[in-house]
Design a protein around this motif. Structure first.
Motif, PDB file in Angstrom:
ATOM      1  N   UNK A   1       0.386 -23.634 -18.370  1.00  0.00           N
ATOM      2  CA  UNK A   1       1.486 -24.611 -18.410  1.00  0.00           C
ATOM      3  C   UNK A   1       1.489 -25.284 -19.774  1.00  0.00           C
ATOM      4  N   UNK A   2       2.676 -25.412 -20.348  1.00  0.00           N
ATOM      5  CA  UNK A   2       2.832 -26.252 -21.539  1.00  0.00           C
ATOM      6  C   UNK A   2       4.118 -27.060 -21.375  1.00  0.00           C
ATOM      7  N   UNK A   3       4.616 -27.638 -22.445  1.00  0.00           N
ATOM      8  CA  UNK A   3       5.767 -28.533 -22.335  1.00  0.00           C
ATOM      9  C   UNK A   3       7.054 -27.843 -21.925  1.00  0.00           C
ATOM     10  N   UNK A   4       7.149 -26.527 -22.127  1.00  0.00           N
ATOM     11  CA  UNK A   4       8.411 -25.850 -21.802  1.00  0.00           C
ATOM     12  C   UNK A   4       8.290 -24.747 -20.770  1.00  0.00           C
ATOM     13  N   UNK A   5       7.093 -24.199 -20.582  1.00  0.00           N
ATOM     14  CA  UNK A   5       6.968 -23.046 -19.685  1.00  0.00           C
ATOM     15  C   UNK A   5       5.716 -23.151 -18.824  1.00  0.00           C
ATOM     16  N   UNK A   6       5.761 -22.473 -17.685  1.00  0.00           N
ATOM     17  CA  UNK A   6       4.612 -22.432 -16.774  1.00  0.00           C
ATOM     18  C   UNK A   6       4.505 -21.027 -16.202  1.00  0.00           C
ATOM     19  N   UNK A   7       3.300 -20.697 -15.732  1.00  0.00           N
ATOM     20  CA  UNK A   7       3.090 -19.392 -15.096  1.00  0.00           C
ATOM     21  C   UNK A   7       2.157 -19.573 -13.919  1.00  0.00           C
ATOM     22  N   UNK A   8       2.483 -18.902 -12.827  1.00  0.00           N
ATOM     23  CA  UNK A   8       1.667 -19.001 -11.614  1.00  0.00           C
ATOM     24  C   UNK A   8       1.776 -17.699 -10.849  1.00  0.00           C
ATOM     25  N   UNK A   9       0.799 -17.459  -9.982  1.00  0.00           N
ATOM     26  CA  UNK A   9       0.816 -16.227  -9.193  1.00  0.00           C
ATOM     27  C   UNK A   9       1.975 -16.251  -8.205  1.00  0.00           C
ATOM     28  N   UNK A  10       2.596 -15.078  -8.025  1.00  0.00           N
ATOM     29  CA  UNK A  10       3.662 -14.957  -7.026  1.00  0.00           C
ATOM     30  C   UNK A  10       3.047 -15.097  -5.628  1.00  0.00           C
ATOM     31  N   UNK A  11       3.732 -15.823  -4.755  1.00  0.00           N
ATOM     32  CA  UNK A  11       3.218 -16.052  -3.399  1.00  0.00           C
ATOM     33  C   UNK A  11       3.217 -14.772  -2.565  1.00  0.00           C
ATOM     34  N   UNK A  12       4.054 -13.832  -2.926  1.00  0.00           N
ATOM     35  CA  UNK A  12       4.136 -12.558  -2.190  1.00  0.00           C
ATOM     36  C   UNK A  12       3.964 -11.410  -3.176  1.00  0.00           C
ATOM     37  N   UNK A  13       2.752 -11.242  -3.667  1.00  0.00           N
ATOM     38  CA  UNK A  13       2.557 -10.298  -4.770  1.00  0.00           C
ATOM     39  C   UNK A  13       2.784  -8.847  -4.348  1.00  0.00           C
ATOM     40  N   UNK A  14       3.379  -8.076  -5.258  1.00  0.00           N
ATOM     41  CA  UNK A  14       3.481  -6.644  -5.013  1.00  0.00           C
ATOM     42  C   UNK A  14       2.323  -5.906  -5.669  1.00  0.00           C
ATOM     43  N   UNK A  15       1.491  -6.638  -6.412  1.00  0.00           N
ATOM     44  CA  UNK A  15       0.271  -6.074  -6.996  1.00  0.00           C
ATOM     45  C   UNK A  15      -0.653  -7.248  -7.289  1.00  0.00           C
ATOM     46  N   UNK A  16      -1.964  -7.025  -7.319  1.00  0.00           N
ATOM     47  CA  UNK A  16      -2.865  -8.122  -7.684  1.00  0.00           C
ATOM     48  C   UNK A  16      -2.558  -8.601  -9.096  1.00  0.00           C
ATOM     49  N   UNK A  17      -2.434  -9.921  -9.254  1.00  0.00           N
ATOM     50  CA  UNK A  17      -2.119 -10.470 -10.571  1.00  0.00           C
ATOM     51  C   UNK A  17      -0.626 -10.620 -10.830  1.00  0.00           C
ATOM     52  N   UNK A  18       0.213 -10.278  -9.844  1.00  0.00           N
ATOM     53  CA  UNK A  18       1.672 -10.464  -9.990  1.00  0.00           C
ATOM     54  C   UNK A  18       1.944 -11.937 -10.312  1.00  0.00           C
ATOM     55  N   UNK A  19       2.500 -12.166 -11.475  1.00  0.00           N
ATOM     56  CA  UNK A  19       2.657 -13.523 -12.012  1.00  0.00           C
ATOM     57  C   UNK A  19       4.135 -13.804 -12.297  1.00  0.00           C
ATOM     58  N   UNK A  20       4.532 -15.049 -12.109  1.00  0.00           N
ATOM     59  CA  UNK A  20       5.877 -15.495 -12.475  1.00  0.00           C
ATOM     60  C   UNK A  20       5.763 -16.427 -13.685  1.00  0.00           C
ATOM     61  N   UNK A  21       6.600 -16.189 -14.682  1.00  0.00           N
ATOM     62  CA  UNK A  21       6.605 -17.013 -15.891  1.00  0.00           C
ATOM     63  C   UNK A  21       7.972 -17.695 -15.950  1.00  0.00           C
ATOM     64  N   UNK A  22       7.983 -19.017 -15.918  1.00  0.00           N
ATOM     65  CA  UNK A  22       9.237 -19.764 -15.739  1.00  0.00           C
ATOM     66  C   UNK A  22       9.395 -20.846 -16.819  1.00  0.00           C
ATOM     67  N   UNK A  23      10.656 -21.166 -17.164  1.00  0.00           N
ATOM     68  CA  UNK A  23      10.865 -22.392 -17.944  1.00  0.00           C
ATOM     69  C   UNK A  23      10.606 -23.574 -17.018  1.00  0.00           C
ATOM     70  N   UNK A  24      10.124 -24.665 -17.550  1.00  0.00           N
ATOM     71  CA  UNK A  24       9.885 -25.827 -16.684  1.00  0.00           C
ATOM     72  C   UNK A  24      11.198 -26.410 -16.160  1.00  0.00           C
ATOM     73  N   UNK A  25      12.258 -26.246 -16.940  1.00  0.00           N
ATOM     74  CA  UNK A  25      13.576 -26.729 -16.505  1.00  0.00           C
ATOM     75  C   UNK A  25      14.273 -25.641 -15.692  1.00  0.00           C
TER      76      UNK A  25
END
Ligand code: 5GP
Length: 140
Positions: A22-46
């Motif tokens: 997480x930083x001032x503009x973006x965040x990343x977290x694991x997908x709640x319903x992963x299709x593979x181990x480590x499936x991650x979502x990268x999002x703007x904070x807004x």
């Protein structure tokens, strides 16, 4: 922009998640319903609905975050490659109206993922998710 999404609630810390960055503009977290181990979502904070709604500098910052995270995610789960996709609008399959890149670790012989075929038949339990998130954070 929408006012609030499930992802703004995660970014604000109001919903639990395995946040790996997480930083001032973006965040990343694991997908709640992963299709593979480590499936991650990268999002703007807004909560921009679509990529083209983002100011160019925020879109660039999001791509820079993706650029940093992808090799760390691959190393953490021992992936051979990654599929990186953004469903840009509901007709494209976007279910959460908040821009998000999917980073999906790929493995030799794991078949096609074009239709989000699940690699994880039984899902991941909480401790497996926590240990994958730790491994990614360790690689950053
Ligand atoms: P989309 O279909 O919009 O491209 O993908 C939305 C993704 O968000 C899905 O893969 C879904 O599993 C994930 N997702 C939905 N709600 C939550 C949540 O509350 N927490 C997390 N970590 N992921 C979520």
């Amino acid at each position: 922009m929408t006012d609030e999404t499930v992802f703004t609630r995660i970014v604000a810390g109001d919903l639990p998640s395995e946040t790996i960055y997480a930083d001032g503009t973006a965040s990343a977290f694991l997908d709640a319903n992963p299709v593979a181990p480590g499936h991650t979502l990268v999002v703007p904070n807004s909560p921009y609905r679509r990529l083209q709604e983002m100011p160019p500098e925020e879109a660039s910052a999001l791509l820079s975050t993706l650029y940093e995270l992808v090799p760390a995610i691959e190393r953490a789960v021992g992936a051979d490659a990654t599929t990186i996709v953004l469903n840009n609008g509901p007709e494209a399959g976007q279910e959460v109206a908040h821009v998000h890149w999917h980073v999906i670790p790929r493995f030799d012989d794991d078949g096609t993922l074009v239709e989000y075929h699940s690699l994880l038949e039984d899902g991941l339990d909480e401790s497996e998710r926590a240990s994958i998130a730790d491994a990614i954070r360790d690689e950053l």
